[in-house]
Design a protein around this motif. Sequence first.
Motif, PDB file in Angstrom:
ATOM      1  N   VAL A  23       0.243 -40.955 -42.023  1.00 51.22           N
ATOM      2  CA  VAL A  23      -0.298 -39.503 -41.615  1.00 51.22           C
ATOM      3  C   VAL A  23       0.040 -38.423 -42.744  1.00 51.22           C
ATOM      4  O   VAL A  23      -0.959 -38.007 -43.255  1.00 51.22           O
ATOM      5  CB  VAL A  23       0.097 -39.293 -40.320  1.00 51.22           C
ATOM      6  N   TRP A  26      -1.970 -39.443 -45.956  1.00 51.95           N
ATOM      7  CA  TRP A  26      -3.570 -38.975 -45.502  1.00 51.95           C
ATOM      8  C   TRP A  26      -3.829 -37.653 -45.738  1.00 51.95           C
ATOM      9  O   TRP A  26      -4.738 -36.932 -46.500  1.00 51.95           O
ATOM     10  CB  TRP A  26      -3.808 -39.323 -44.331  1.00 51.95           C
ATOM     11  N   ILE A  27      -2.769 -36.839 -45.164  1.00 54.58           N
ATOM     12  CA  ILE A  27      -2.832 -35.191 -45.324  1.00 54.58           C
ATOM     13  C   ILE A  27      -2.810 -34.817 -46.845  1.00 54.58           C
ATOM     14  O   ILE A  27      -3.740 -34.088 -47.301  1.00 54.58           O
ATOM     15  CB  ILE A  27      -1.725 -34.470 -44.396  1.00 54.58           C
ATOM     16  N   THR A  30      -5.881 -35.851 -48.403  1.00 56.25           N
ATOM     17  CA  THR A  30      -7.154 -35.279 -48.165  1.00 56.25           C
ATOM     18  C   THR A  30      -7.173 -33.639 -48.429  1.00 56.25           C
ATOM     19  O   THR A  30      -8.037 -32.966 -48.595  1.00 56.25           O
ATOM     20  CB  THR A  30      -7.249 -35.286 -46.477  1.00 56.25           C
ATOM     21  N   VAL A  98      -4.456 -43.177 -34.885  1.00 47.08           N
ATOM     22  CA  VAL A  98      -4.475 -41.838 -35.243  1.00 47.08           C
ATOM     23  C   VAL A  98      -5.668 -41.228 -35.003  1.00 47.08           C
ATOM     24  O   VAL A  98      -6.554 -41.663 -35.555  1.00 47.08           O
ATOM     25  CB  VAL A  98      -3.740 -41.504 -36.684  1.00 47.08           C
ATOM     26  N   ASP A  99      -5.801 -39.960 -34.426  1.00 46.82           N
ATOM     27  CA  ASP A  99      -7.223 -39.278 -34.542  1.00 46.82           C
ATOM     28  C   ASP A  99      -7.174 -38.213 -35.493  1.00 46.82           C
ATOM     29  O   ASP A  99      -7.088 -37.333 -35.605  1.00 46.82           O
ATOM     30  CB  ASP A  99      -7.396 -38.420 -33.028  1.00 46.82           C
ATOM     31  N   TYR A 100      -7.645 -38.962 -36.638  1.00 51.07           N
ATOM     32  CA  TYR A 100      -7.765 -38.405 -37.994  1.00 51.07           C
ATOM     33  C   TYR A 100      -8.931 -37.094 -38.005  1.00 51.07           C
ATOM     34  O   TYR A 100      -8.855 -36.278 -38.529  1.00 51.07           O
ATOM     35  CB  TYR A 100      -7.945 -39.234 -39.255  1.00 51.07           C
ATOM     36  N   GLU A 101      -9.919 -37.359 -37.226  1.00 49.61           N
ATOM     37  CA  GLU A 101     -10.911 -36.501 -36.921  1.00 49.61           C
ATOM     38  C   GLU A 101     -10.386 -35.241 -36.544  1.00 49.61           C
ATOM     39  O   GLU A 101     -10.661 -33.974 -37.080  1.00 49.61           O
ATOM     40  CB  GLU A 101     -12.113 -36.821 -36.119  1.00 49.61           C
ATOM     41  N   LEU A 103      -6.996 -34.360 -36.408  1.00 47.90           N
ATOM     42  CA  LEU A 103      -6.280 -33.771 -37.270  1.00 47.90           C
ATOM     43  C   LEU A 103      -6.853 -32.871 -38.290  1.00 47.90           C
ATOM     44  O   LEU A 103      -6.505 -31.761 -38.682  1.00 47.90           O
ATOM     45  CB  LEU A 103      -5.434 -34.878 -37.773  1.00 47.90           C
ATOM     46  N   GLU A 104      -7.811 -33.556 -39.053  1.00 52.32           N
ATOM     47  CA  GLU A 104      -8.567 -32.993 -39.930  1.00 52.32           C
ATOM     48  C   GLU A 104      -9.147 -31.555 -39.563  1.00 52.32           C
ATOM     49  O   GLU A 104      -8.998 -30.538 -40.178  1.00 52.32           O
ATOM     50  CB  GLU A 104      -9.882 -33.704 -40.525  1.00 52.32           C
TER      51      GLU A 104
END
Length: 123
Positions: A23, A26-27, A30, A98-101, A103-104
């Motif tokens: 995570v 990814w952050i 992104t 993980v709910d990346y959508e 989180l974004e």
Amino acid sequence: MEVFEEYLASLKTLEHRVRMEEVFTWIKSTFPTLMPVIKWNQPMFTDHDTFIIGFSAAKNHMSVAPEQAGMNHVLEDIEQAGHDHTKELVRFKWKEPVDYELLEKMIQFNILDKADCSTFWRK
């Protein structure tokens, strides 16, 4: 991200450590302008020294805290996805992807909403 190494090493469960590291990576990829920091023994990301999002690990979930305004912005998404939550944080269960959508959305909102913020927390 060296700043999180000690925190990640303190996690007893390898799967939790790996998930949180994924995570965080990814952050950072992104949102490359966000700065990783540890405050109050929790990993966080900041933008121009203002809080954007924070994390903590628990037995059954990873807590994600975007401040109450960030939660309010995505509350409908949180509830539709079936995530357990409080007014200040959402819980991502270790056994679920993980709910990346989501989180974004939280991170993007906080970056935009706090663009002119000169304090760590919202007032």
